[in-house]
Design a protein around this motif. Structure first.
Motif, PDB file in Angstrom:
ATOM      1  N   SER A  37       0.831  -1.211   0.000  1.00 17.95           N
ATOM      2  CA  SER A  37       0.000   0.000   0.000  1.00 17.95           C
ATOM      3  C   SER A  37       0.860   1.253   0.000  1.00 17.95           C
ATOM      4  O   SER A  37       0.499   2.270  -0.614  1.00 17.95           O
ATOM      5  N   LEU A  38       1.984   1.219   0.709  1.00 17.76           N
ATOM      6  CA  LEU A  38       2.882   2.386   0.706  1.00 17.76           C
ATOM      7  C   LEU A  38       3.405   2.680  -0.694  1.00 17.76           C
ATOM      8  O   LEU A  38       3.661   3.835  -1.056  1.00 17.76           O
ATOM      9  N   GLN A  39       3.554   1.628  -1.491  1.00 19.18           N
ATOM     10  CA  GLN A  39       4.055   1.815  -2.858  1.00 19.18           C
ATOM     11  C   GLN A  39       2.956   2.243  -3.815  1.00 19.18           C
ATOM     12  O   GLN A  39       3.195   3.050  -4.735  1.00 19.18           O
ATOM     13  N   ASN A  40       1.752   1.728  -3.635  1.00 20.38           N
ATOM     14  CA  ASN A  40       0.690   1.976  -4.607  1.00 20.38           C
ATOM     15  C   ASN A  40      -0.381   2.944  -4.105  1.00 20.38           C
ATOM     16  O   ASN A  40      -0.909   3.735  -4.894  1.00 20.38           O
ATOM     17  N   ASN A  41      -0.768   2.830  -2.838  1.00 23.31           N
ATOM     18  CA  ASN A  41      -1.842   3.674  -2.307  1.00 23.31           C
ATOM     19  C   ASN A  41      -1.506   4.017  -0.856  1.00 23.31           C
ATOM     20  O   ASN A  41      -1.997   3.388   0.085  1.00 23.31           O
ATOM     21  N   PRO A  42      -0.667   5.015  -0.590  1.00 19.24           N
ATOM     22  CA  PRO A  42      -0.204   5.336   0.773  1.00 19.24           C
ATOM     23  C   PRO A  42      -1.325   5.622   1.751  1.00 19.24           C
ATOM     24  O   PRO A  42      -1.148   5.411   2.959  1.00 19.24           O
TER      25      PRO A  42
END
Length: 418
Positions: free
Chosen positions: A251-256
């Motif tokens: 999620s940090l990479q794609n949707n923080p």
């Protein structure tokens, strides 16, 4: 001084023999009652009365041990198997044919006959001596056809002159025989009523073998429980934490924006896993035992009990850590059983330390008594079976008494070592 000591010793022996002679009357009565009950054992009434008879026999033999110990100055040990709680017919049959019961019965028959004869001689010999010494004073007053016969007919002054010598002989026999009879009575009581050393050693080896097997079973069951708790609880939660952290990383990479809630869920799961691990460690060895000791730990259990609990602790001394841990878990499991199954309004827990009956170390006694509906019994894999398995690992005993309508009593005895 030496003669005074000898007189005192023989007077003491005579008193002991006379007391045992009076007690022999009771022994003879109990012996006849026992024979009658044995003859009635083919009927139900005989089996119903025999347990009460054995209790009376134990009490009477215990008094004999105390009298003999007071005379000899050496204690006569006592060791009986515990009375079974809610016994079956087979339990009573094994209990009534136990070696301790047979030894008590053998002592009863020997004491009832032997001590009575000894007391009779203790009285008859001095009286016979006095009578023989007095014969020269009254032999002439006897009717011609009924002369004094003690031990021969006295019909002349020559015969009467020999009677004081007979009296002195009686006194010499009594001087030697009375201490010998006292020694025999004390020896027979000690030999028959004290536990047999060889039999006791054999029973101890058997008990050690059984306790070792129980300890291995308890250890195996505990390891399986720990493995199951780790696998089903903390391990699954830790796996979930790893997965949540992986999802948060993506999620940090794609949707923080979604990463923070996922990290919160991972933190909650890690906290729950840590709590379960702490509970698991507590179940292995409660840290409260190190912090407060057994008395404080049991007090904490009583304070957390779902059923109002009264705690009575009297002279509870420290014991090895393993014994204290077993006692803690026994109380915990017993209180859990009361809360789950008894329907009780109150429960009383008593704990104390006493000297063992065989003078080998000390024994911790724990009683858990509730006023519930009663009717409790031991089921394989149940709480009572778990308590018994844990206690037997230390060569202890657990006795459950739970008549219908209550109260229910769980008594546990835990040896504390030497």
């Amino acid at each position: 001084m030496r003669h005074a000591g000898a007189v005192k010793k023989r007077t003491r022996a005579a008193v002991y023999v006379l007391v045992e002679g009076a007690a022999a009357v009771v022994s003879l009565f109990l012996l006849m009652v026992g024979l009658i009950l044995l003859s009635l054992s083919i009927l139900i009434v005989g089996w119903l009365l025999l347990p009460s008879y054995v209790r009376v026999l134990r009490w009477w033999a215990g008094l004999a041990r105390k009298r003999t110990a007071a005379y000899t100055g050496r204690p006569v040990l006592q060791r009986y198997p515990p009375m079974p709680g809610n016994p079956t017919f087979g339990d009573w049959r094994r209990f009534l044919t136990d070696q301790s019961t047979r030894r008590d019965a053998a002592w009863l028959s020997i004491h009832g006959l032997g001590a009575f004869v000894a007391a009779t001689l203790t009285i008859a010999l001095p009286l016979g001596a006095l009578n023989s010494i007095a014969v020269p004073l009254y032999w002439q007053q006897m009717p011609a056809g009924e002369p004094v016969n003690n031990p021969y007919p006295v019909t002349s002054w020559l015969g009467a002159a020999g009677m004081p010598l007979i009296g002195i002989l009686y006194l010499l026999i009594a001087w030697w025989l009375v201490p010998a009879m006292a020694k025999w009575i004390s020896w027979s009581t000690t030999t028959l009523l004290a536990p047999d050393t060889r039999s006791d050693l054999s029973k101890r080896v058997t008990a050690l073998t059984a306790s070792r097997a129980a300890a291995l079973d308890a250890h195996s069951a505990e390891l399986k429980r720990i493995e199951r708790d780790l696998h089903d609880g903390a391990q699954n939660r830790l796996v979930a934490v790893v997965m949540m952290l992986g999802m948060a990383e993506r999620s940090l990479q794609n949707n923080p924006d979604q990463a923070l809630p996922q990290l919160h869920r991972a933190q909650d799961a890690a906290t729950e896993a840590l709590s379960e691990l702490r509970t698991l460690v507590h179940d292995i060895y409660p840290p409260i035992l190190d912090e407060l000791g057994l008395e404080g730990a049991i007090s904490a259990l009583a304070g957390r009990s779902a059923v109002p609990c009264v705690l009575e602790i009297d002279e509870l001394r420290r014991a090895p850590a393993a014994v204290e841990a077993a006692a803690y878990f026994v109380v915990a499991e017993a209180l859990t059983n009361v809360a789950k199954h008894s329907g009780a309004r109150s429960v009383t827990v008593t704990a104390r330390t006493e000297a063992s009956a065989d003078s080998l170390g000390e024994t911790m006694l724990i009683d858990v008594i509730d006023d519930g509906q009663g009717g409790a019994n031991e089921r394989p894999g149940g709480g009572v079976a778990g308590i018994r398995r844990r206690v037997e690992a230390f060569e202890g005993t657990a006795v459950l008494e739970s008549p219908e309508g209550g109260p229910t009593t769980m008594r546990v005895e835990l040896p504390c070592g030497f």
